[in-house]
Design a protein around this motif. Structure first.
Motif, PDB file in Angstrom:
ATOM      1  N   LEU A  24       0.773  -1.062  -0.014  1.00 11.50           N
ATOM      2  CA  LEU A  24       0.123   0.066  -0.053  1.00 11.50           C
ATOM      3  C   LEU A  24       1.086   1.377  -0.169  1.00 11.50           C
ATOM      4  N   GLY A  25       1.920   1.398   0.752  1.00 13.67           N
ATOM      5  CA  GLY A  25       2.984   2.348   0.851  1.00 13.67           C
ATOM      6  C   GLY A  25       3.541   2.586  -0.487  1.00 13.67           C
ATOM      7  N   ALA A  45      -8.893  -1.330  -2.155  1.00 16.04           N
ATOM      8  CA  ALA A  45      -9.302  -2.320  -3.608  1.00 16.04           C
ATOM      9  C   ALA A  45      -8.257  -2.093  -4.610  1.00 16.04           C
ATOM     10  N   LEU A  46      -7.917  -0.822  -4.830  1.00 15.75           N
ATOM     11  CA  LEU A  46      -6.745  -0.657  -5.791  1.00 15.75           C
ATOM     12  C   LEU A  46      -5.469  -1.342  -5.279  1.00 15.75           C
ATOM     13  N   ALA A  47      -5.041  -1.352  -4.077  1.00  8.01           N
ATOM     14  CA  ALA A  47      -4.004  -1.702  -3.591  1.00  8.01           C
ATOM     15  C   ALA A  47      -3.843  -3.423  -3.356  1.00  8.01           C
ATOM     16  N   LEU A  85      -0.604  14.406  -9.884  1.00 11.30           N
ATOM     17  CA  LEU A  85      -1.043  14.425 -11.248  1.00 11.30           C
ATOM     18  C   LEU A  85      -1.300  13.017 -11.720  1.00 11.30           C
ATOM     19  N   GLN A  86      -0.629  12.035 -11.244  1.00 14.27           N
ATOM     20  CA  GLN A  86      -0.252  10.631 -11.753  1.00 14.27           C
ATOM     21  C   GLN A  86      -1.160   9.648 -10.929  1.00 14.27           C
ATOM     22  N   HIS A  87      -1.983   8.676 -11.937  1.00 22.20           N
ATOM     23  CA  HIS A  87      -2.857   7.800 -11.385  1.00 22.20           C
ATOM     24  C   HIS A  87      -2.665   6.713 -11.756  1.00 22.20           C
ATOM     25  N   ALA A  88      -2.632   5.408 -10.816  1.00 22.86           N
ATOM     26  CA  ALA A  88      -2.606   4.066 -11.211  1.00 22.86           C
ATOM     27  C   ALA A  88      -3.617   3.830 -12.211  1.00 22.86           C
TER      28      ALA A  88
END
Length: 277
Positions: A24-25, A45-47, A85-88
């Protein structure tokens, strides 16, 4: 750790975290905008971790709750860090059309809000000034230098500051009420930007403020142009800032009339003589 930024806390704690918390980190370090934008359940959920892991994670960072951590992350996002500004899972950013669309929108949003009267008043003030100071730090420094270079076509005394090794105190001390200061305040601004603005205002110089769209309208400045800087990629776009500079400098040369044409002719004559072009 009250004085540490959100990301600094994460990076410091990362080696000590359990595997799920470390995963997560690492996600948060790579894409801190996710925590600023998502709920705890969405981030979990994303991690690929549990909600309980998210709760333990933020507590290890020294926060009482997820909302406290997200508030700090949002504050850092508003400061202008490009990391936010960056997203997975973000779509491919290599498509030139996406950049074209965002830059055209930036131009419309910026220049569409600029009045002819404001540009004319600024151009006249620049021409009448004892000295024109073009001030900028970080990304704004090169834009301030570009503005000064263009203004030299019509104005005798325009200077970009600060230069290498210089402090702004050295320059503010020489500003007077007969000067115009064009101050660039684009993200990311220096920590002392508000103090710098107040110090310049105290000299009595007229101020033209050029910022990104995230800065609230400044009624104390003679002019405040807010430029849209959205981008399809991780870097801010300064296309609209360049367009604004183009508008200001061309109008200044136009209003210089005969003296402006004579100056341009003199510059061209010396360029020919010195074989610089």
């Amino acid at each position: 750790m009250p004085d540490q930024s959100f990301l600094a806390r994460v990076r410091r704690k990362l080696p000590e975290l359990h595997p799920a918390e470390r995963r997560l980190g690492e996600l948060v370090c790579d894409f801190p905008g996710e925590l600023a934008s998502y709920s705890a359940s969405e981030l979990a959920a994303l991690a690929g971790v549990s909600n309980a892991t998210v709760t333990r994670f933020v507590r290890r960072l020294g926060y009482k709750s997820y909302e406290d951590a997200r508030r700090d992350a949002r504050d850092e996002a508003s400061s202008g860090s490009r990391l936010y500004l960056q997203h997975a899972g973000q779509a491919d950013m290599a498509d030139p059309e996406s950049y074209l669309d965002s830059d055209i929108r930036n131009l419309r949003d910026t220049i569409g809000d600029v009045s002819r009267d404001d540009i004319d008043r600024l151009a006249e003030a620049l021409l009448a000034a004892r000295k024109v100071w073009c001030v900028g730090y970080r990304a704004s420094n090169s834009l301030a230098t570009y503005l000064q270079w263009q203004l030299l076509q019509a104005i005798d005394d325009a200077v970009p500051v600060p230069g290498g090794g210089q402090t702004m105190g050295e320059h503010v001390a020489r500003m007077t009420e007969r000067d115009v200061v064009v101050l660039f305040g684009l993200r990311r601004r220096i920590a002392g930007f508000d103090e710098l603005l107040a110090a310049i205002a105290a000299t009595g110089a007229e101020i033209a403020l050029i910022t990104d769209e995230g800065v609230a309208a400044n009624r104390g400045a003679g002019w405040h142009f807010r430029c849209a800087t959205r981008s399809s990629g991780p870097l801010f776009s300064h296309v609209s800032v360049m367009a604004l500079i183009n508008l200001i400098t061309n109008r200044t040369i136009e209003l210089a009339a005969d003296s402006g044409r004579q100056r341009l002719q003199s510059i061209e004559n010396y360029n020919d003589l010195l074989r610089e072009l």
